[in-house]
Design an enzyme around this catalytic site. Structure first.
Site, mmCIF file in Angstrom:
data_model
loop_
_atom_site.group_PDB
_atom_site.id
_atom_site.type_symbol
_atom_site.label_atom_id
_atom_site.label_comp_id
_atom_site.label_asym_id
_atom_site.label_seq_id
_atom_site.Cartn_x
_atom_site.Cartn_y
_atom_site.Cartn_z
ATOM 1 N N HIS A 64 -0.649 -2.371 -7.159
ATOM 2 C CA HIS A 64 -1.670 -1.879 -5.969
ATOM 3 C C HIS A 64 -3.018 -2.035 -6.138
ATOM 4 O O HIS A 64 -3.606 -0.947 -6.992
ATOM 5 C CB HIS A 64 -1.122 -0.627 -5.313
ATOM 6 C CG HIS A 64 -1.592 -0.133 -4.235
ATOM 7 N ND1 HIS A 64 -1.937 1.142 -3.807
ATOM 8 C CD2 HIS A 64 -2.254 -1.061 -3.292
ATOM 9 C CE1 HIS A 64 -2.711 1.154 -2.703
ATOM 10 N NE2 HIS A 64 -2.740 -0.003 -2.246
ATOM 11 N N SER A 119 0.940 -1.188 -0.100
ATOM 12 C CA SER A 119 0.002 -0.052 -0.134
ATOM 13 C C SER A 119 0.637 1.104 -0.077
ATOM 14 O O SER A 119 0.411 2.305 -0.393
ATOM 15 C CB SER A 119 -0.845 0.200 1.292
ATOM 16 O OG SER A 119 -1.687 -1.173 1.278
ATOM 17 N N ASN A 165 -3.187 6.688 -1.633
ATOM 18 C CA ASN A 165 -3.098 6.517 -0.246
ATOM 19 C C ASN A 165 -2.514 7.802 0.119
ATOM 20 O O ASN A 165 -2.991 8.103 1.209
ATOM 21 C CB ASN A 165 -2.383 5.349 0.050
ATOM 22 C CG ASN A 165 -3.037 3.825 0.046
ATOM 23 O OD1 ASN A 165 -4.427 4.104 0.098
ATOM 24 N ND2 ASN A 165 -2.476 3.020 0.185
ATOM 25 N N GLU A 218 -2.947 0.851 -9.255
ATOM 26 C CA GLU A 218 -1.638 1.581 -9.274
ATOM 27 C C GLU A 218 -0.466 0.878 -9.844
ATOM 28 O O GLU A 218 -0.178 -0.362 -9.217
ATOM 29 C CB GLU A 218 -1.288 2.466 -8.112
ATOM 30 C CG GLU A 218 -2.208 3.503 -7.743
ATOM 31 C CD GLU A 218 -1.887 4.138 -6.331
ATOM 32 O OE1 GLU A 218 -2.097 5.231 -6.274
ATOM 33 O OE2 GLU A 218 -1.699 3.501 -5.528
HETATM 34 N N1 LIG Z 1 -6.741 -4.641 2.926
HETATM 35 C C1 LIG Z 1 -6.689 -3.675 2.283
HETATM 36 O O1 LIG Z 1 -7.595 -2.891 2.059
HETATM 37 C C2 LIG Z 1 -5.433 -3.297 1.373
HETATM 38 C C3 LIG Z 1 -5.705 -2.539 0.158
HETATM 39 C C4 LIG Z 1 -4.672 -2.317 -0.696
HETATM 40 C C5 LIG Z 1 -3.530 -2.893 -0.327
HETATM 41 N N2 LIG Z 1 -3.313 -3.971 0.737
HETATM 42 C C6 LIG Z 1 -2.005 -4.559 0.975
HETATM 43 O O2 LIG Z 1 -1.940 -5.732 0.773
HETATM 44 C C7 LIG Z 1 -0.968 -6.466 1.418
HETATM 45 C C8 LIG Z 1 -1.989 -7.442 2.110
HETATM 46 O O3 LIG Z 1 -2.879 -6.894 2.965
HETATM 47 P P1 LIG Z 1 -4.218 -7.739 3.439
HETATM 48 O O4 LIG Z 1 -4.827 -6.651 3.921
HETATM 49 O O5 LIG Z 1 -4.539 -8.836 2.382
HETATM 50 O O6 LIG Z 1 -3.452 -8.863 4.439
HETATM 51 P P2 LIG Z 1 -4.028 -9.844 5.510
HETATM 52 O O7 LIG Z 1 -3.358 -9.763 6.863
HETATM 53 O O8 LIG Z 1 -5.472 -9.985 5.272
HETATM 54 O O9 LIG Z 1 -3.480 -11.260 4.554
HETATM 55 C C9 LIG Z 1 -2.207 -11.408 4.702
HETATM 56 C C10 LIG Z 1 -1.694 -12.915 4.268
HETATM 57 O O10 LIG Z 1 -0.466 -13.266 4.129
HETATM 58 C C11 LIG Z 1 -0.246 -14.481 4.874
HETATM 59 N N3 LIG Z 1 1.361 -14.436 5.156
HETATM 60 C C12 LIG Z 1 1.954 -14.046 6.148
HETATM 61 N N4 LIG Z 1 3.380 -14.325 5.895
HETATM 62 C C13 LIG Z 1 3.286 -14.930 4.749
HETATM 63 C C14 LIG Z 1 4.437 -15.625 3.986
HETATM 64 N N5 LIG Z 1 5.812 -15.528 4.458
HETATM 65 N N6 LIG Z 1 4.317 -16.336 3.053
HETATM 66 C C15 LIG Z 1 2.926 -16.397 2.474
HETATM 67 N N7 LIG Z 1 1.902 -15.952 3.249
HETATM 68 C C16 LIG Z 1 2.094 -15.108 4.180
HETATM 69 C C17 LIG Z 1 -0.973 -14.281 6.124
HETATM 70 O O11 LIG Z 1 -1.113 -15.702 6.874
HETATM 71 C C18 LIG Z 1 -2.407 -13.937 5.642
HETATM 72 O O12 LIG Z 1 -3.091 -14.872 5.286
HETATM 73 C C19 LIG Z 1 -0.486 -5.591 2.496
HETATM 74 O O13 LIG Z 1 0.799 -5.109 2.015
HETATM 75 C C20 LIG Z 1 -1.455 -4.259 2.376
HETATM 76 O O14 LIG Z 1 -0.930 -3.011 2.678
HETATM 77 C C21 LIG Z 1 -4.234 -4.105 1.411
#
Ligand SMILES: NC(=O)c1ccc[n+]([C@@H]2O[C@H](COP(=O)([O-])OP(=O)(O)OC[C@H]3O[C@@H](n4cnc5c(N)ncnc54)[C@H](O)[C@@H]3O)[C@@H](O)[C@H]2O)c1
Length: 285
Positions: free
Chosen positions: A140, A119, A190, A152
């Site tokens: 993104h 993000s 963001n 993005e």
């Molecule tokens: N949630 C949002 O609104 C949003 C929006 C845009 C971008 N993002 C970005 O996307 C990314 C993920 O966010 P999210 O909300 O899906 O997180 P989340 O916590 O819901 O999911 C992350 C997943 O990654 C897994 N994980 C952790 N370590 C790991 C590894 N070594 N190998 C494989 N899997 C692993 C976890 O078990 C979990 O299932 C982040 O960088 C976040 O900033 C999130």
């Protein structure tokens, strides 16, 4: 673009939704996570979006099952060896993302494109973990990926033109609308969103207007936001907003420091919709 198989590392909120949009467009997908139960959640999320479409008669149950068959799951890296494109969606932590990228570097084909869904972190800093940084870009997506068209596409310091074009082409192939942007903390959306959220918190603190009024003004037809800023923070997750503001603060100074309201919510474990309470009460906590 020569992408036939997609790997997704991290089957959380974003990973499950990305699996939906990719399979909907016909791409076979391998979802990787660290525990079986997280993979189950990711697949269940994708299924839930398909089931919604079936209920709305936009697709038959048979079509849904065919699409879901395109998703396979794994706890290791072997199944990603023949993927042409891998997107990382693990938690927003630079050390963790670098570790995942260095593991991908060892496991994936030298021609594969490696993208991060970060993000706000530096794509260039993540790309330092691999031997072919020209193959790394930011991709993104926005939450919920199944509904938000914008993506993005972020050029790191060493991202090649070919990688940028391939990522943009993939975004279009899965029905998204890519915008190219520089590798600057928070990219476009963001950074602007956090600035607006900080100002909204100030307006409320100064007693000028209530958060409900601020939110309701922004969603009036002429203002055009689908959801107000406080509600959006609750939906995105107060923990994620806090993390992104900290990254922006490190990059641009204290004007982006998380406001005291966000610090208080974090300290009391109120993380928004997912915990039942954030700026608003969702009646679950
Ligand atoms: N949630 C949002 O609104 C949003 C929006 C845009 C971008 N993002 C970005 O996307 C990314 C993920 O966010 P999210 O909300 O899906 O997180 P989340 O916590 O819901 O999911 C992350 C997943 O990654 C897994 N994980 C952790 N370590 C790991 C590894 N070594 N190998 C494989 N899997 C692993 C976890 O078990 C979990 O299932 C982040 O960088 C976040 O900033 C999130």
């Amino acid at each position: 673009m020569d992408i036939k198989k997609i790997g997704i590392v991290g089957a959380g909120v974003m990973g499950g939704e990305i699996a939906f949009v990719a399979t909907q467009a016909g791409f076979p997908v391998v979802l990787k996570d660290i525990e079986r139960r997280f993979l189950d959640i990711g697949v269940a999320n994708a299924r839930q979006i398909y089931e919604f479409k079936v209920r709305r008669r936009r697709m038959s149950e048979d079509e849904m099952e065919q699409k879901l068959k395109l998703i396979s799951v794994t706890l290791g890296y072997d199944e990603l060896a023949d993927a042409d494109f891998i997107i990382e969606a693990v938690p927003e932590n630079l050390d963790l993302k670098r570790r995942v990228f260095s593991e991908l570097d060892a496991a994936c084909s030298p021609g594969a494109i490696l993208a991060t869904n970060t993000s706000a972190l530096s794509v260039s800093a993540i790309a330092e973990a691999v031997s072919r940084p020209e193959r790394v870009a930011g991709m993104h997506f926005f939450n919920p990926v199944s509904m938000m068209r914008l993506v993005e596409v972020v050029r790191g310091a060493r991202t090649s033109d070919k990688t940028m074009s391939s990522v943009c082409a993939l975004a279009e192939a899965i029905g998204k609308s890519p915008v190219r942007c520089a590798d600057s903390a928070g990219f476009i959306v963001n950074r602007l969103l956090c600035a607006a959220m900080l100002e909204a918190a100030r307006c409320e603190r100064e007693g000028l207007m209530s958060r409900a009024d601020i939110d309701s003004a922004l969603i009036k037809p002429d203002a055009g936001l689908p959801v107000g800023l406080f509600k959006m923070a609750d939906q995105l997750g107060i923990d994620l907003i806090h993390k992104v503001m900290r990254i922006l603060q490190d990059a641009f100074g204290d004007r982006f420091a998380p406001p005291e309201e966000v610090e208080r919510l974090i300290a009391s474990g109120h993380l928004g919709v997912k915990s039942g309470k954030g700026f608003y009460d969702y009646g679950k906590s």
